[in-house]
Design an enzyme around this catalytic site. Sequence first.
Site, short mmCIF file in Angstrom:
data_model
loop_
_atom_site.label_atom_id
_atom_site.label_comp_id
_atom_site.label_asym_id
_atom_site.label_seq_id
_atom_site.Cartn_x
_atom_site.Cartn_y
_atom_site.Cartn_z
CG ASP A 4 -1.77 -1.26 1.29
OD1 ASP A 4 -2.25 -1.69 0.23
OD2 ASP A 4 -1.93 -1.82 2.39
CG HIS A 18 -3.50 -5.20 2.80
ND1 HIS A 18 -2.96 -4.33 1.87
CD2 HIS A 18 -3.66 -6.37 2.14
CE1 HIS A 18 -2.78 -4.96 0.73
NE2 HIS A 18 -3.20 -6.21 0.87
#
Length: 332
Positions: A151, A179
Amino acid sequence: MVKAAVLGAAGGIGQPLSLLLKASPLIDELALYDVVNTPGVAADLSHIASPAVTTGYLPKDDGLQKTLEGCDIVVIPAGLPRKPGMTRDELFTKNAGIVAALITGVAKWCPKAYVLVISNPVNSTVPIAAEVLKAHNVFDARKLFGVTTLDVVRASTFTAELTGEKDPRKLTIPVVGGHSGDTIVPLLSLATPSVSIPDDKIEALIKRIQFGGDEVVKAKDGAGSATLSMAYAGYRFAEAVLKADKGETGIVEPSFVYLPGVPGGDEILKAVGGLEYFAVPIELGPGGVVKATNPLGKASDAEKKLLEVAIAGLKGNISKGVEFAQASSAKL
Ligand code: NAD
Ligand code: LMR
C-alpha cells in the site's frame, strides 16, 4: 548468522520473494516451505552466487519443523489469492486455517523469530497469528508484522505519476489502517516532501491507492493477484527489519501491528476507538518495533473521515480473526 524462511515459497509471491531474499547479502541461510514444488525452487535458486545456503522442504519428513528450526525471520505468503469479484475477506475460509497451522509451527520451532504475514485477509490473519502465539505463551508483539508495504509502495507510485516526480521512492506517504479497500488510509496531507494534488484528482488518487489490488486482480483476469510488486514490497519490509536488527537506526515503515504490545501503541489505541490492531509507521530496531508513531492527530479533516470508515471496517475483520483462533486453539 541469519536464517530466513518463506512459507508458501512455491507460489506467485513466494518464488520472486525467495529470489530477492536469496540475492540479499543480509541472509546466510534460506529455507523454503510449501505443500508443492519447493525442492525444485530451492535447487534452482541454489545456483545463484550469493551467500545464502538454500534448502526446500515439503510437509513430509517433518518439513515444516526443518524449515523453521533456528529461523530468525519468517515471511508468510501461503494461501489462496483473489479472483475477480472476490473480496479479501472471502479468502478467510481457506487462509485462516493455513496461517494458524503455520504459526503453530513458528510457536514451536522458532518462537523468537520476526514474523511477517502477507497472506490475506491481513486484517484477520495477523490477529489469528497473535492469538496462536499467545496460546503458546510466546507472543512478542514487537516481532509480529502484517505486511502493508505494498500500500505504501502504491501510494508513492500513483502520487508520483500525478505530481511528475520521476523517482517515486523520493515520496514518503504514511498509509495507515488496515489492508483492504477502505480500511487502507493514505495520509497524503503528511507526505514528505509535501505534495500538491489538484482538488479534482485527490479523490480518485485515494481510491486508486485503496483499491490498487483490484486493478491487478482485474488485469490478471482470473490468474491471481499482485505477486511481483508484492515480492518487491515484502522484500523491502524484510530488509528493513533485518537492517534494523543489525543496528541501523532511523528505519521507519508502516505495518499492521498489535497496539497494546508495542511501545507507543497505547496512545494510538485510544485514538482509534480501542482497536487493538492498526497499521501505523513504526520505527524498527534490534528486537523489532521500537516505537509505533501516531500521525493520526495531524491528519486533515477529510482524512479523519476516511479513518472513521477504516476503523468501522477493521473492527469486524479483527474480531473475526480473534474468534477463529480462540475457537480453534485447542486443536493447534
Ligand atoms: P499463490 O496461489 O500463487 O501461492 C500461494 C502458495 O501457498 C502456493 O504455492 C500454495 O501451494 C501455498 N500453500 C497453500 N497452502 C499452504 C500451506 N498449508 N503451507 C504452505 N504453503 C501453502 O498465491 P500468491 O499470489 O502468492 O498469494 C499468496 C497470498 O498473499 C494470498 O493470500 C494473497 O491474497 C496474499 N497477498 C497479500 C498481499 C499483501 O499486500 N499483504 C499482496 C498480494 C497478495
Ligand atoms: C494486494 O493489495 O494486491 C493484495 O492484497 C492482493 C489482493 O487481493 O488484491
